[in-house]
Motif scaffolding. Sequence first.
Motif, mmCIF file in Angstrom:
data_model
loop_
_atom_site.group_PDB
_atom_site.id
_atom_site.type_symbol
_atom_site.label_atom_id
_atom_site.label_comp_id
_atom_site.label_asym_id
_atom_site.label_seq_id
_atom_site.Cartn_x
_atom_site.Cartn_y
_atom_site.Cartn_z
ATOM 1 N N ARG A 119 -75.032 24.383 56.785
ATOM 2 C CA ARG A 119 -76.199 24.004 57.607
ATOM 3 C C ARG A 119 -77.396 23.670 56.729
ATOM 4 N N THR A 136 -74.173 20.098 58.701
ATOM 5 C CA THR A 136 -75.103 19.726 59.764
ATOM 6 C C THR A 136 -76.529 19.697 59.225
ATOM 7 N N GLU A 180 -64.572 24.108 61.248
ATOM 8 C CA GLU A 180 -64.820 25.238 62.155
ATOM 9 C C GLU A 180 -66.181 25.880 61.908
ATOM 10 N N ASP A 181 -66.649 25.792 60.661
ATOM 11 C CA ASP A 181 -67.887 26.466 60.285
ATOM 12 C C ASP A 181 -68.650 25.604 59.273
ATOM 13 N N ARG A 235 -72.524 30.844 64.188
ATOM 14 C CA ARG A 235 -71.467 30.136 64.916
ATOM 15 C C ARG A 235 -72.023 29.486 66.180
ATOM 16 N N HIS A 240 -68.790 17.894 57.297
ATOM 17 C CA HIS A 240 -69.006 19.195 57.930
ATOM 18 C C HIS A 240 -70.279 19.881 57.421
ATOM 19 N N ARG A 259 -73.190 25.832 65.544
ATOM 20 C CA ARG A 259 -72.364 24.960 64.689
ATOM 21 C C ARG A 259 -72.120 23.570 65.282
ATOM 22 N N TYR A 260 -72.397 23.362 66.558
ATOM 23 C CA TYR A 260 -72.109 22.070 67.204
ATOM 24 C C TYR A 260 -73.357 21.194 67.323
ATOM 25 N N LEU A 261 -74.456 21.611 66.699
ATOM 26 C CA LEU A 261 -75.668 20.791 66.722
ATOM 27 C C LEU A 261 -75.821 20.088 65.386
ATOM 28 N N THR A 262 -76.079 18.791 65.420
ATOM 29 C CA THR A 262 -76.549 18.111 64.213
ATOM 30 C C THR A 262 -77.412 16.932 64.623
#
Length: 258
Positions: A142, A186, A138-139, A238, A184, A241-244
């Motif tokens: 980074r 990124t 979820e988190d 947050r 998890h 969080r969906y970028l990598t």
Amino acid sequence: MNSLFDVSGRTVLITGGVNGLGRMIAEGMLCAGAKVYVTTRKADAVDTAQRELSALGDCTVLAANLTDPKGATALAQEIMTREPALNVLINNAGKTWGAKLEAFPDKAWAPVFDVNVQVPFTLIRDLLGPLRKAASAEDPARVINIGSLAGTVVERIDAFSYAASKAAIHHLSRVLAAELADQHITVNVVVPGYFPTHMTAHIREAPAELEQLVRRVPLARLGHADDIVGACRFLSSRAGRYLTGSELYVDGGMAGCR
Ligand SMILES: NC(=O)c1ccc[n+]([C@@H]2O[C@H](COP(=O)([O-])OP(=O)(O)OC[C@H]3O[C@@H](n4cnc5c(N)ncnc54)[C@H](OP(=O)(O)O)[C@@H]3O)[C@@H](O)[C@H]2O)c1
């Protein structure tokens, strides 16, 4: 939704956060309530930076010699004695070398690649423990590597090893993003165009050159602190969080509008 860009309470390590872009990012993170560690090679700069940055929030300035991977390993160990978990690692410290092609020396390669590529790699590797501890689906934890426009497009800046090293960190970031996605963690790159720091002082000191540069920027100015802070806060929050494996250009359109 109000907390979408929130970074308060996050533990953040920024290499080279006492000057230049790193300092801008550190101040922006502190003002937003993050707990921040910054590094400098200069032992005599620690006290002043500690006093100034602590006025903005929870900041620790560490003396760290990141000229080679041994320094990165020592820094990682120091962080692990202080923090069990690290939410955000920002590899910002960078080195350039400028000389005309005919005079560009062999000695301008290894030290530039050490600081710009191998030290970030070693820090990521040696901080995997605390990054994993902070990471969840979820988190994610980074990693933000500071790249450069010169690592993507051809900028005629007589910085041959620098441009190659920044292309290398862009690609290495994608490789590590793939490697670490299922843990998890990124890995993204913030790609600055031109910002007013020590690294670009030679351009700003030559008014004709500066004018020519600004004419090449679609948004017609150099970068501001807000611009680099905004990108780093986005990727640390947050909202990011969906970028990598991505590259976020903060360059006034210099890459995208070509
Ligand atoms: N300014 C721009 O327009 C621009 C554009 C594209 C990319 N960038 C990138 O942004 C990052 C920050 O650069 P900047 O513009 O802020 O330049 P800067 O003002 O010259 O700062 C360079 C930073 O890197 C650290 N550093 C330099 N050499 C080092 C070494 N040998 N070992 C360890 N640390 C070293 C310095 O820390 P201490 O001196 O305190 O140790 C300083 O914080 C770099 O990765 C750079 O490539 C900047």
